[in-house]
Enzyme design. Structure first.
Site, PDB file in Angstrom:
ATOM      1  N   HIS A 147     -12.013   4.589  -9.211  1.00  0.00           N
ATOM      2  CA  HIS A 147     -10.611   4.902  -8.958  1.00  0.00           C
ATOM      3  C   HIS A 147      -9.733   4.343 -10.079  1.00  0.00           C
ATOM      4  CE1 HIS A 147      -7.017   5.850  -6.781  1.00  0.00           C
ATOM      5  NE2 HIS A 147      -6.690   4.579  -6.581  1.00  0.00           N
ATOM      6  N   HIS A 150       2.609   1.903  -3.287  1.00  0.00           N
ATOM      7  CA  HIS A 150       1.652   2.461  -4.248  1.00  0.00           C
ATOM      8  C   HIS A 150       1.512   3.965  -4.053  1.00  0.00           C
ATOM      9  CE1 HIS A 150      -1.703   2.884  -6.893  1.00  0.00           C
ATOM     10  NE2 HIS A 150      -2.597   3.051  -5.936  1.00  0.00           N
ATOM     11  N   GLU A 190       0.821  -1.203   0.000  1.00  0.00           N
ATOM     12  CA  GLU A 190       0.000   0.000   0.000  1.00  0.00           C
ATOM     13  C   GLU A 190       0.862   1.263   0.000  1.00  0.00           C
ATOM     14  OE1 GLU A 190      -3.027   2.909   0.424  1.00  0.00           O
ATOM     15  OE2 GLU A 190      -2.949   0.901  -0.451  1.00  0.00           O
ATOM     16  N   HIS A 233      -3.772  -9.231 -17.190  1.00  0.00           N
ATOM     17  CA  HIS A 233      -5.077  -8.797 -17.688  1.00  0.00           C
ATOM     18  C   HIS A 233      -5.197  -7.276 -17.618  1.00  0.00           C
ATOM     19  CE1 HIS A 233      -9.224  -9.260 -18.835  1.00  0.00           C
ATOM     20  NE2 HIS A 233      -9.667  -8.680 -17.726  1.00  0.00           N
ATOM     21  N   HIS A 292     -19.918  -9.046 -16.714  1.00  0.00           N
ATOM     22  CA  HIS A 292     -18.624  -8.618 -17.267  1.00  0.00           C
ATOM     23  C   HIS A 292     -18.239  -9.472 -18.466  1.00  0.00           C
ATOM     24  CE1 HIS A 292     -14.690  -6.966 -17.585  1.00  0.00           C
ATOM     25  NE2 HIS A 292     -14.081  -8.082 -17.248  1.00  0.00           N
TER      26      HIS A 292
END
Length: 314
Positions: free
Chosen positions: A118, A56, A53, A281, A216
């Site tokens: 986000h 990032h 975290e 992906h 999806h």
């Protein structure tokens, strides 16, 4: 200028990857509810979650400086080009927006629907940075009256109906990406086990995680069909230029690859390969959306009058 734009594009791509890593590893709470500190410290405790975290956050802060530098540089050197200004300050705007949304998610837990945005805003920032870098590299923003302007490539010829298909595909792909991010944030990846069937059925019971994951899949399948149609239409010389034909082929290849990478995510759900396939992906989806945005720029330029253009082509 090009160096800053390129660093911004690469950096935004890295932010997308690291954001997906945070979500996939469940590290969003690794720093508690503190921001910009991590659990009240400038240097956090060395737990895997906190380091993922905090890394990032650190990368986002550094890349934001590159983005700011690119925006300032664009204003100083390329402010004659509305296009360059749009991409530079669009990147800055979406970078700030996604950073604020990320900070709010730490301090005030947000819904999965909001958190999916986000990723969407980060993707827009990446695409804007990519288009700015490509434009600068290829001399798309050469000012009028410059001796180098004559070397620029003329605006691509794109039939009006092709422009509509391109814009429609780009907008729809963003919706598909959002649904994919929603799948990730709701942890619905396991809703549909198996591929291409969902839990052994062509149409499963559409409830909870199953409904989200299946939606999806259907959305991605429709996107593939749309991209195939665009690539076919672009193959006709009377409908588009060689540049658009090449771009549409890339879009098709990346779309096919992201469909199969999505399948590999399902196949590796309970294995050690899951994190890697999920990140691949994200890379392919980002590349596909970037190419579609590039095609939108070509379509936009083709619709403009030659005398009103800052340059002719990326």
């Amino acid at each position: 200028m090009y160096g800053l734009a390129l660093a911004s594009a690469i950096g935004m791509g890295l932010i997308l990857l690291m954001g997906a890593l945070v979500t996939k590893t469940g590290s969003g709470d690794g720093c508690g509810t503190d921001w910009p500190l991590c659990n009240g410290k400038f240097v956090p405790a060395y737990t895997i979650e906190s380091m993922i975290e905090y890394s990032h956050r650190f990368v986002t802060a550094v890349v934001s400086l590159f983005v700011l530098g690119a925006a300032v540089g664009t204003y100083m050197v390329l402010r004659h080009s509305k296009e360059a200004m749009m991409f530079a300050f669009g990147t800055l705007f979406f970078t700030i927006l996604q950073a604020i949304l990320g900070a709010l998610a730490v301090i005030y837990p947000q819904s999965d629907a909001v958190m999916a945005l986000h990723f969407g805003f980060s993707l827009l920032a990446f695409s804007s940075a990519l288009l700015l870098a490509v434009g600068i590299k290829t001399g798309a923003y050469v000012p009028k009256g410059s001796p180098a302007r004559s070397k620029s490539v003329r605006a691509p010829v794109i039939a009006p109906h092709m422009r509509k298909w391109i814009w429609g595909a780009a907008i729809y792909s963003y919706i598909v990406v959002y649904v994919g991010a929603f799948v990730r944030h709701t942890e619905s990846s396991g809703g549909c086990l198996g591929w291409p069937l969902c839990n052994g059925a062509v149409i499963p019971e559409l409830n909870g995680a199953v409904g989200i994951a299946f939606a999806h899949r259907v959305a991605a399948a429709l996107l593939l069909i749309v991209i195939i149609i665009i690539a076919y239409k672009a193959s006709r010389p009377d409908a588009s230029s060689p540049l658009l034909r090449s771009a549409s082929l890339w879009a098709l290849v990346l779309t096919v690859m992201q469909v199969f990478s999505g399948a590999s995510v399902v196949w590796t759900l309970s294995t050690d390969w899951y994190l890697l396939t999920a990140l691949i992906h994200v890379v392919l989806v980002s590349g596909m959306f970037g190419v579609l945005c590039y095609m939108c720029v070509l379509a936009w330029r083709a619709a403009r009058k030659p005398e009103s253009m800052d340059s002719s082509s990326l």
